[in-house]
Design a protein around this motif. Structure first.
Motif, mmCIF file in Angstrom:
data_model
loop_
_atom_site.group_PDB
_atom_site.id
_atom_site.type_symbol
_atom_site.label_atom_id
_atom_site.label_comp_id
_atom_site.label_asym_id
_atom_site.label_seq_id
_atom_site.Cartn_x
_atom_site.Cartn_y
_atom_site.Cartn_z
ATOM 1 N N UNK A 136 -3.636 -12.137 0.983
ATOM 2 C CA UNK A 136 -4.311 -11.855 1.876
ATOM 3 C C UNK A 136 -2.945 -11.781 2.861
ATOM 4 N N UNK A 137 -2.021 -11.900 2.186
ATOM 5 C CA UNK A 137 -0.387 -11.842 3.480
ATOM 6 C C UNK A 137 -0.204 -10.292 3.218
ATOM 7 N N UNK A 138 -0.569 -10.289 2.269
ATOM 8 C CA UNK A 138 -0.085 -7.880 1.608
ATOM 9 C C UNK A 138 -0.110 -7.238 2.835
ATOM 10 N N UNK A 139 -1.517 -6.975 3.187
ATOM 11 C CA UNK A 139 -1.747 -5.783 4.122
ATOM 12 C C UNK A 139 -0.564 -5.738 5.104
ATOM 13 N N UNK A 140 -0.193 -6.841 6.082
ATOM 14 C CA UNK A 140 0.202 -6.745 6.883
ATOM 15 C C UNK A 140 1.630 -6.795 7.081
ATOM 16 N N UNK A 141 1.939 -6.593 6.025
ATOM 17 C CA UNK A 141 3.049 -6.753 5.018
ATOM 18 C C UNK A 141 4.099 -5.214 4.504
ATOM 19 N N UNK A 142 2.548 -4.430 4.470
ATOM 20 C CA UNK A 142 2.947 -3.256 4.032
ATOM 21 C C UNK A 142 2.987 -2.292 5.331
ATOM 22 N N UNK A 143 1.654 -3.280 6.132
ATOM 23 C CA UNK A 143 2.035 -1.557 7.098
ATOM 24 C C UNK A 143 3.214 -2.051 8.262
ATOM 25 N N UNK A 144 3.880 -3.385 8.427
ATOM 26 C CA UNK A 144 5.162 -2.908 8.589
ATOM 27 C C UNK A 144 6.233 -2.539 8.009
#
Length: 296
Positions: A136-144
């Protein structure tokens, strides 16, 4: 081109590092283990013995290279991924300045970010409305990573990796070797997958074409998914196991593994001419199971 692979002795990182060596690039491989450093050196990969959580131990290497690829796995992956982002940002500021092309950072994500959808096809352009709880944490990290102005960020989303020593398929093969497979999911599921060598080839093509790939997401996946029942039946056939059964997922890893995403990758082919070459998981099962056995 100079490349640093973090997690270079892992199931994905090792083939990725080998693929870059075969393509003529100068490759550093990060590992925590002195014994595994010898393996890297034997493959013409320059060993870098360092704990990835200790940024000062590998910052100098990051400052020297053109591309950093994050293939780190493990239980502390969230914290390590955030640490890598910080180190890459600082290394790019210090070593590249304004007169050189930016450092390229390729962040490995995964197909589980698409979540479970058994109706709609998804690709790199699809929204991430319901990622599996484990990632669940990955989309935010991808965007960053993609939005960074300090480096050229690229995201690769491999699906379930097979071939060689096994990765996520290791669990299935290990169960089969013990006599029976228990799958945390249901028989209607489908598995998106990719041979690890095909995934490694995509990483090389992305890095070599980094100026046109910055800010882009790539799915590393075969063009068709495979029925979970077909996969399990074939493992039973080649292993001699008694059979397989299904149960409700008992933890967030099993929930992620049972996720069905109907992935149709497009950008690797359209931008880079990449296409998987290896046999699918089911079709090549006899070879893949024998390879896993030999690696144990």
């Amino acid at each position: 081109m100079k490349v640093l692979v973090l997690g270079a002795t892992g199931f994905l990182g090792f083939p990725v590092a080998q693929a870059f060596v075969r393509s003529g690039h100068e490759v550093w491989g990060q590992t925590r283990s002195q014994s595994k450093a010898k393996l890297l050196a034997s493959e013409e990969i320059i060993p870098l013995i360092a704990d990835p959580s200790n940024g000062s131990a590998w910052t100098e290497a990051a400052e020297k290279v053109d591309v950093v690829i994050n293939c780190i796995g493990g239980n502390d992956i969230v914290a390590l991924t955030q640490k890598v982002y910080q180190v890459i940002t600082e290394a790019s500021k210090k070593a590249r300045g304004t007169s050189l092309p930016k450092l390229t950072y390729i962040c490995v994500s995964g197909a589980w970010v698409y979540g479970d959808d058994r109706t709609n096809l998804v690709s790199e352009r699809s929204p991430l409305n319901n990622p599996a709880a484990l990632v669940k944490w990955r989309p935010e990290e991808e965007a960053r990573v993609l939005k960074s102005t300090q480096f050229d960020g690229i995201v690769v989303r491999p699906s379930a990796l097979y071939g060689r020593s096994g990765s996520s398929t290791h669990m299935l093969f290990a169960q089969a070797a013990q006599g029976k497979i228990e799958w945390g999911g249901d028989k209607r599921g489908r598995l998106a997958s990719i041979h690890v060598d095909d995934a490694a080839e995509l990483f090389v093509r992305i890095a070599e074409a980094a100026p046109i790939c910055k800010g882009v997401i790539f799915d590393a996946s075969n063009n068709q998914t495979e029925s979970v029942e077909d996969v399990l039946s074939k493992i039973v056939e080649v292993s001699g196991a008694e059979g397989y059964s299904f149960h409700e997922p008992g933890n967030i890893f099993e929930l992620a593994l049972a996720t069905t995403s109907l992935i149709r990758p497009s950008l690797g082919r359209a931008l880079l001419g990449w296409a998987p070459k290896k046999a699918g998981f089911v079709d090549g099962m006899k070879t893949y199971y024998a390879s896993w056995q030999a690696a144990q």
